[in-house]
Design a protein around this motif. Structure first.
Motif, PDB file in Angstrom:
ATOM      1  N   GLY A   1      42.737  42.800  28.268  1.00  0.00           N
ATOM      2  CA  GLY A   1      41.865  43.361  28.736  1.00  0.00           C
ATOM      3  C   GLY A   1      40.532  42.303  29.022  1.00  0.00           C
ATOM      4  N   SER A   2      40.572  41.285  28.460  1.00  0.00           N
ATOM      5  CA  SER A   2      39.672  40.123  29.194  1.00  0.00           C
ATOM      6  C   SER A   2      39.791  39.766  30.444  1.00  0.00           C
ATOM      7  CB  SER A   2      39.481  39.133  28.121  1.00  0.00           C
ATOM      8  OG  SER A   2      38.801  38.027  28.539  1.00  0.00           O
ATOM      9  N   PHE A   3      41.162  39.789  30.830  1.00  0.00           N
ATOM     10  CA  PHE A   3      41.880  39.262  32.104  1.00  0.00           C
ATOM     11  C   PHE A   3      41.223  40.334  32.947  1.00  0.00           C
ATOM     12  CE2 PHE A   3      44.634  39.525  35.276  1.00  0.00           C
ATOM     13  CZ  PHE A   3      44.650  38.232  36.013  1.00  0.00           C
ATOM     14  N   TYR A   4      41.487  41.531  32.708  1.00  0.00           N
ATOM     15  CA  TYR A   4      41.493  42.630  33.740  1.00  0.00           C
ATOM     16  C   TYR A   4      39.789  42.883  33.616  1.00  0.00           C
ATOM     17  CZ  TYR A   4      46.059  43.315  33.975  1.00  0.00           C
ATOM     18  OH  TYR A   4      47.817  43.235  34.080  1.00  0.00           O
ATOM     19  N   TRP A   5      39.079  42.401  32.995  1.00  0.00           N
ATOM     20  CA  TRP A   5      37.537  42.523  33.106  1.00  0.00           C
ATOM     21  C   TRP A   5      37.089  41.849  34.195  1.00  0.00           C
ATOM     22  CZ3 TRP A   5      33.676  45.203  31.404  1.00  0.00           C
ATOM     23  CH2 TRP A   5      32.238  44.657  31.587  1.00  0.00           C
ATOM     24  N   HIS A   6      37.798  40.594  34.525  1.00  0.00           N
ATOM     25  CA  HIS A   6      37.481  39.757  35.655  1.00  0.00           C
ATOM     26  C   HIS A   6      38.135  40.075  36.907  1.00  0.00           C
ATOM     27  CE1 HIS A   6      34.566  37.587  33.208  1.00  0.00           C
ATOM     28  NE2 HIS A   6      35.365  37.375  32.259  1.00  0.00           N
ATOM     29  N   PHE A   7      39.459  40.120  36.687  1.00  0.00           N
ATOM     30  CA  PHE A   7      40.461  40.367  37.771  1.00  0.00           C
ATOM     31  C   PHE A   7      41.115  41.631  37.998  1.00  0.00           C
ATOM     32  CE2 PHE A   7      39.904  36.225  36.234  1.00  0.00           C
ATOM     33  CZ  PHE A   7      39.599  35.369  37.360  1.00  0.00           C
TER      34      PHE A   7
END
Length: 187
Positions: free
Chosen positions: A46-52
Motif C-alpha cells: 500500500g505504501s508503494f501504491y501511495w506513490h506509484f
C-alpha cells in the motif's frame, strides 16, 4: 527511520528511488520487484501504491531520477575547466568509476540493453561525458580529430574498466587508469 524520509513512518518518493538503486546495484534488474522493495523498506505494498501507479511508473521514475543524478554529476565536470587537462581527466574518470557509483552505473548500463527509455537516458549522459573529455583533450593541445579519437577511446576504456572490475576500483585498477591517461595524453 530510513534516510530521507518525508516524516516519521511515511516514505518519500526518494526513499523508494534509493531502495531501487540499492537493489539494482546489489542484485541487478531481475531483482527489482515490488515484494523485494517492500521488504527492503519494511513496508506494505500500500505504501508503494501511495506513490506509484504500478511498477512501470516506478521504473520510469527510477530512470528519470538516475538521469537527473547523472546530469548533475556531469554538469560538475564543467567546474573542472580551471584544472590542467590531465588532472581534469583523472577526476572525471574517478568520479564515474568511484566506489559508490560503479555498481549502479553497471546496473543501469545492463538495463539499457533491454529498455529504450533507459538506453536514451544513458546515451544522453554519455554525450555529456564525451563532450567534457573532448574539451580536456583540446585543452591539452590536440587538434579536433585527435581530441575526438582520444575522447572516444578514453570513454570506451572507462566503460571497459567499469565492466572488467569485480568490485570497487582498487589500487591496481587505479594505477592502470593513470597509465592509460599518460598514454592518451602523449603527443
Amino acid at each position: 527511520m530510513a534516510k530521507g524520509r518525508a516524516s516519521a513512518g511515511r516514505l518519500s518518493v526518494d526513499d523508494w528511488i534509493q531502495a531501487g538503486y540499492a537493489i539494482l546495484a546489489d542484485d541487478g534488474l531481475e531483482a527489482l520487484k515490488l515484494d523485494r522493495l517492500c521488504a527492503r523498506l519494511a513496508v506494505t505494498k500500500g505504501s508503494f501504491y501511495w506513490h506509484f501507479r504500478d511498477m512501470a511508473a516506478y521504473r520510469a521514475a527510477l530512470v528519470q531520477a538516475w538521469g537527473e543524478l547523472r546530469d548533475r554529476d556531469r554538469r560538475d565536470f564543467g567546474e573542472l575547466d580551471h584544472l590542467p587537462p590531465r588532472e581534469r581527466l583523472a577526476r572525471m574518470m574517478s568520479s564515474l568509476l568511484g566506489e559508490k557509483q560503479w555498481t549502479l552505473e553497471r546496473a543501469m548500463r545492463e538495463w539499457a540493453r533491454t529498455d529504450p527509455a533507459v538506453a536514451g537516458s544513458v546515451h544522453a549522459a554519455d554525450l555529456l561525458v564525451l563532450r567534457a573529455v573532448r574539451e580536456a583533450f583540446l585543452a591539452a593541445g590536440f587538434d579536433e580529430d585527435g581530441a575526438d579519437v582520444r575522447a572516444n577511446a578514453t570513454f570506451a576504456a572507462g566503460i571497459g574498466f567499469l565492466h572488467l572490475s569485480d568490485g570497487p576500483p582498487d589500487e591496481r585498477l587505479t594505477a592502470q587508469r593513470e597509465r592509460f591517461l599518460d598514454l592518451m595524453l602523449a603527443h
